[in-house]
Design an enzyme around this catalytic site. Structure first.
Site, PDB file in Angstrom:
ATOM      1  N   ASP A   6      -6.199  -7.012   4.270  1.00  0.00           N
ATOM      2  CA  ASP A   6      -7.356  -6.383   3.619  1.00  0.00           C
ATOM      3  C   ASP A   6      -8.286  -7.464   3.090  1.00  0.00           C
ATOM      4  OD1 ASP A   6      -8.912  -4.313   2.412  1.00  0.00           O
ATOM      5  OD2 ASP A   6      -8.007  -4.846   0.481  1.00  0.00           O
ATOM      6  N   LYS A  48       3.219 -15.421   2.330  1.00  0.00           N
ATOM      7  CA  LYS A  48       3.413 -16.159   1.074  1.00  0.00           C
ATOM      8  C   LYS A  48       4.905 -16.458   0.961  1.00  0.00           C
ATOM      9  CE  LYS A  48       1.877 -17.926  -2.782  1.00  0.00           C
ATOM     10  NZ  LYS A  48       1.016 -19.132  -2.810  1.00  0.00           N
ATOM     11  N   ASP A  84      -2.886 -18.509   0.449  1.00  0.00           N
ATOM     12  CA  ASP A  84      -3.914 -19.251  -0.298  1.00  0.00           C
ATOM     13  C   ASP A  84      -4.558 -20.305   0.592  1.00  0.00           C
ATOM     14  OD1 ASP A  84      -1.439 -20.537  -0.267  1.00  0.00           O
ATOM     15  OD2 ASP A  84      -1.541 -21.230  -2.349  1.00  0.00           O
ATOM     16  N   ASP A 113     -11.996  -9.160   5.021  1.00  0.00           N
ATOM     17  CA  ASP A 113     -13.311  -9.190   4.364  1.00  0.00           C
ATOM     18  C   ASP A 113     -13.868 -10.604   4.369  1.00  0.00           C
ATOM     19  OD1 ASP A 113     -13.258  -6.470   3.707  1.00  0.00           O
ATOM     20  OD2 ASP A 113     -14.044  -6.827   1.691  1.00  0.00           O
ATOM     21  N   TYR A 137       0.826  -1.211   0.000  1.00  0.00           N
ATOM     22  CA  TYR A 137       0.000   0.000   0.000  1.00  0.00           C
ATOM     23  C   TYR A 137       0.862   1.264   0.000  1.00  0.00           C
ATOM     24  CZ  TYR A 137      -4.673  -1.968   0.880  1.00  0.00           C
ATOM     25  OH  TYR A 137      -5.883  -2.603   0.775  1.00  0.00           O
TER      26      TYR A 137
HETATM   27  C1  IPM Z   1     -10.336  -1.238   4.139  1.00  0.00           C
HETATM   28  C2  IPM Z   1     -10.611  -0.651   2.790  1.00  0.00           C
HETATM   29  C3  IPM Z   1      -9.442   0.259   2.433  1.00  0.00           C
HETATM   30  C4  IPM Z   1      -8.199  -0.601   2.368  1.00  0.00           C
HETATM   31  C5  IPM Z   1      -9.599   1.054   1.124  1.00  0.00           C
HETATM   32  C6  IPM Z   1     -10.918   1.769   1.059  1.00  0.00           C
HETATM   33  C7  IPM Z   1      -8.451   1.988   0.933  1.00  0.00           C
HETATM   34  O1  IPM Z   1     -10.830  -1.647   1.850  1.00  0.00           O
HETATM   35  O2  IPM Z   1     -10.236  -0.471   5.121  1.00  0.00           O
HETATM   36  O3  IPM Z   1     -10.222  -2.452   4.233  1.00  0.00           O
HETATM   37  O4  IPM Z   1      -7.907  -1.220   1.335  1.00  0.00           O
HETATM   38  O5  IPM Z   1      -7.489  -0.647   3.362  1.00  0.00           O
HETATM   39 MN    MN Z   2     -10.816  -3.664   2.662  1.00  0.00          MN
END
Ligand code: IPM
Ligand code: MN
Length: 356
Positions: free
Chosen positions: A247, A191, A223, A251, A142
């Site tokens: 990230d 990884k 993975d 999710d 990032y």
């Molecule tokens: C998160 C979001 C952010 C990230 C984006 C919106 C920059 O997806 O907080 O997980 O990738 O960190």
């Molecule tokens: Mn995210």
């Protein structure tokens, strides 16, 4: 005590969920004798509209001068056509870097009352699920060098994944400290079969684990980790991983709970300072409809009390008010099932506040 909180309402449902979180904080204030002063500042789409910049310098200055930051959500279709570094989401990266928020805690827990919301088979989450993803937040791809260059295959672009030992060491310590307060298990995800940065990551995490003899450490390739999260989620207690893997995996972990509208997060510095926000985004499609679930933001405010302000009893009061809310059969639109009582965003905040 009086506490100064920098508050970023943000875009979409951000202002609606923030209003309920401050309502609940105020209820905490009256019960426990604290005053929460809110310094409202701009970031994201609203900041672009009003100031031309997604992260105005005053926002950073106010955040730095406050005890903690509470954020709703940023972004929306209105700003989707802006170039990458002018988009509302860019404000989040700026806040993380400027405020030194290198440790992102994303708990993924299944509330008993909402167990049927999980897309996983009941036996996989039987007895509950309580995972926390500790994501490195200010390093890696990032923030690594990025750019464009000509190659044999024509114009190309690149982003560099780079981790220093110290960056890995400090996030590993956050994960091990967290595990000591939980089930004493850390899974480090990398990884290392391919990436040099992951081999350094794995070596440093292993070194740090020597400081925590009581904590059991295992390593997984990303993975496989992604697969194990849905195959055997109960394997996990604390997951520690890089910015980009975190990230993606956070999710995935949030989705196995089935109710992303319930999940809070904390982004912390080395000290107590932190920024707190729901895991869900700005959900522009439901903004203004009363369907937004403010519980993730309310629980984020609870994390703020616990981790930054050191108010454990007050934080417990928020968690238990949310449990009472669910237990009494109240639901927001996203977690509604027949036989429960559906409440709007503001009714939810009122109800939770009444349980404080
Ligand atoms: C998160 C979001 C952010 C990230 C984006 C919106 C920059 O997806 O907080 O997980 O990738 O960190
Ligand atoms: Mn995210």
């Amino acid at each position: 005590m009086e506490y100064n909180i920098a508050v970023i309402k943000g875009d979409g449902i951000g202002p609606e969920v923030i209003a309920e979180a401050t309502k609940v904080l105020d209820a905490i204030g009256s019960r426990f004798g604290h005053t929460f002063s809110y310094n409202y500042v701009l970031a994201g789409g609203e900041a672009i509209d009003e100031t031309g910049r997604c992260l105005p310098p005053e926002t950073v200055a106010t955040a730095k001068a406050s005890d903690a930051v509470l954020l709703g959500a940023v972004g929306g279709p209105k700003w989707d056509t802006l170039p990458g570094d002018e988009r509302p989401e860019r404000a989040l990266l700026g806040l993380r870097k400027e405020l030194g928020l290198f440790a992102n805690l994303r708990p993924a827990m299944v509330f008993d009352e909402l167990a049927e919301a999980s897309p996983l088979k009941a036996e996989l989450i039987d007895g509950g699920l309580d995972i926390v993803v500790v994501r490195e937040l200010t390093g890696g791809i990032y923030f690594g060098e990025k750019g464009f260059k000509e190659t044999e295959m024509g114009p190309a672009a690149y982003d560099v994944e780079l981790y220093s030992e110290e960056e890995v060491r400090r996030i590993a310590r956050v994960a091990f400290d967290m595990a000591m307060k939980r089930n004493k298990r850390v899974t480090s995800i990398d990884k290392a079969n391919v990436l040099e940065s992951s081999r350094l990551w794995r070596r440093v995490v292993t070194e740090v684990s020597a400081e925590y003899p009581e904590v059991e450490l295992d390593h997984m390739y990303v993975d496989n980790g992604a697969m194990q999260l849905v195959r055997n989620p109960k394997h996990f207690d604390v997951i520690v991983t890089s910015n980009i893997f975190g990230d993606i995996l956070s999710d995935e972990a949030s989705q196995i709970t089935g109710s992303i509208g319930m999940l809070p997060s904390a982004s912390l510095t080395n000290g107590n300072f932190g920024m707190y926000e729901p895991v869900h985004g700005s959900a522009p499609d439901i903004a203004g409809t009363g369907k937004a679930n403010p519980l993730a933001t309310i629980l984020s405010a609870g994390m703020m009390l616990r981790y930054t302000l050191g108010l454990a009893e007050e934080a417990d009061a928020i968690d238990s008010a949310v449990r009472k809310f669910l237990n009494a059969g109240y639901r927001t639109a996203d977690i509604y099932t027949p036989g429960t009582v559906s409440l709007t965003t503001t009714e939810t905040g009122d109800k939770v506040a009444s349980f404080i």
